[in-house]
Scaffold this active site. Structure first.
Site, PDB file in Angstrom:
ATOM      1  N   GLY A 136       0.804  -1.212   0.000  1.00  0.00           N
ATOM      2  CA  GLY A 136       0.000   0.000   0.000  1.00  0.00           C
ATOM      3  C   GLY A 136       0.836   1.260   0.000  1.00  0.00           C
ATOM      4  N   ILE A 169      -4.593  -1.236  -5.415  1.00  0.00           N
ATOM      5  CA  ILE A 169      -3.714  -2.177  -4.727  1.00  0.00           C
ATOM      6  C   ILE A 169      -3.969  -3.601  -5.230  1.00  0.00           C
ATOM      7  CG2 ILE A 169      -2.914  -3.011  -2.499  1.00  0.00           C
ATOM      8  CD1 ILE A 169      -2.536   0.041  -3.033  1.00  0.00           C
ATOM      9  N   GLU A 369       3.893   1.960 -10.962  1.00  0.00           N
ATOM     10  CA  GLU A 369       5.297   1.884 -10.570  1.00  0.00           C
ATOM     11  C   GLU A 369       6.170   2.844 -11.384  1.00  0.00           C
ATOM     12  OE1 GLU A 369       6.690  -2.097  -9.869  1.00  0.00           O
ATOM     13  OE2 GLU A 369       4.653  -2.761  -9.439  1.00  0.00           O
TER      14      GLU A 369
END
Length: 390
Positions: A136, A169, A369
């Site tokens: 997270g 997530i 990312e």
């Protein structure tokens, strides 16, 4: 002289050891047996049924936390981990994401920054796939600027009380442990949060057009009380989560080439058999030009991934080089998918072929990312010495 192989035009297989090939072939065989026969249906239905069984199977072949050592992890090389990511994403980005988040984010955070007690508690079960983890960091209003996160943990006696929300997530709704990063009076800290803690919930996010065969969730922490030993003691500040992200981004460099390879091979097979104007479309100059360009970018990307993997194994891989690989390979993978779709024509949008599924998945991989823009700025700063982030 070795023959020219359309599937390996540069002879890159010669760079691999026998052990490398064994790892690759094991993961490829598992994906062919357990994912490819079902993935179109899972994607169309927006589900990943049997995820716990899949996780256990991935654990049994050593694919979870495979580049970590000890605690039941395989201790594989970075190149072997990369090869596994490539084969998993050649099946579907959602499957590679399951493995990346489990091993390169949740497990890596505990392995790198956790206490020995935390490692013993979580890692063996996670390596075996008996326990699923999530990570997270991203929040509803905070993505590329994690320093601005609003999730907060405050001390209350010897306990911590954690409040906040995390968004997008992977694995969240099925996780047994969530590695959650939060602001504290001491700086940003990581916490290993058992998901059965009072005040913790993880509603699943629906209505996605990308990564549909993947469980994506929101994490909600409403005054979650944690003992003192829930905090990861080995790091304070953003270097903790950013170190985990570097490890996961490396897997994406390889994985994106798996999606590209599957799309290229689908287009190549189609071009050999689909006929127009009395002959296979692969016999026309424009189609051959497309196939040649796709092959160039695909195998340059695999060669780049291999080079970065050897640098990681040697301990010389820099974060800027990871940005180089992630930026290039994901961007080129999307272009390969789009070009492959044109070769397949109208059939390219059908789930009978993998191309459109890979293309839509890669739209998420392009963003998560580290967006294109963030990696461009990382490289821009490295090239000029000037910081354009602020």
């Amino acid at each position: 002289m070795s023959p020219f192989l359309p599937t390996d035009p540069l002879g890159l297989d010669e760079l691999l050891t026998d052990e490398d090939r064994a790892v690759r072939d094991t993961v490829r065989g598992w994906a062919a047996d357990r994912v490819l026969p079902h993935i179109a249906e899972w994607y169309e239905n927006g589900e990943l049924p049997g995820i716990r069984d899949l996780a256990r199977e991935l654990g049994s072949i050593g694919a979870l936390g495979m580049s970590l050592t000890g605690y039941g992890c395989a201790g594989a090389s970075a190149v072997q981990y990369g090869l596994a990511c490539l084969e998993l994403e050649a099946a579907d980005s959602g499957i590679r994401s399951l493995v990346s988040v489990q091993g390169s984010l949740a497990m890596y955070a505990i392995w790198k920054y956790g206490s020995e007690e935390q490692k013993q508690r979580w890692l063996p079960g996670m390596a075996a796939g008996e326990l699923i983890g999530c990570f997270g960091l991203t929040e509803p209003d905070v993505g590329s600027d994690p320093a601005a996160m609003r999730t907060y943990a405050k001390r209350d006696g010897t306990d911590w009380v954690l409040t906040g929300r995390k968004m997008w997530i992977t694995n969240g709704s099925v996780a047994a442990v969530a590695v959650v990063w939060a602001q504290t009076d001491e700086g940003i800290r990581g916490f290993a949060v058992p998901t059965d803690s009072a005040g913790f919930s993880a509603p699943e996010i629906k209505h996605k057009w990308s990564l549909r065969a993947s469980i994506t969730s929101e994490l909600v922490m409403d005054d979650v009380r944690l003992p003192a030993d829930a905090v990861l003691p080995g790091v304070t500040g953003l270097k903790g989560p950013l170190g985990c992200l570097s490890h996961a981004r490396y897997g994406i460099i390889w994985g994106s080439m798996g999606a590209a390879r599957a799309s290229f091979e689908s287009a190549l097979d189609y071009a050999r058999t689909r006929e127009q104007f009395g002959k296979p479309i692969g016999g026309f100059q424009l189609t051959q030009a497309k196939l040649a360009d796709m092959a160039l970018e695909l195998h340059k990307g695999i060669l780049l991934a291999h080079h970065l993997g050897r640098r990681m194994d040697a301990g010389t891989l820099r974060p800027e080089q990871i940005s180089f690989g992630k930026l290039n390979n994901v961007r080129e993978a999307i272009e390969i998918c789009r070009t492959a779709r044109t070769v397949l024509g109208a059939n390219g949008i059908s789930l009978e072929y993998p191309v459109m599924r890979h293309a839509t998945n890669l739209e998420s991989v392009l963003t998560y990312e580290g967006t294109v823009e963030m990696h461009q700025l990382v490289l821009g700063k490295a090239l000029t010495g000037l910081d354009a982030f602020r």
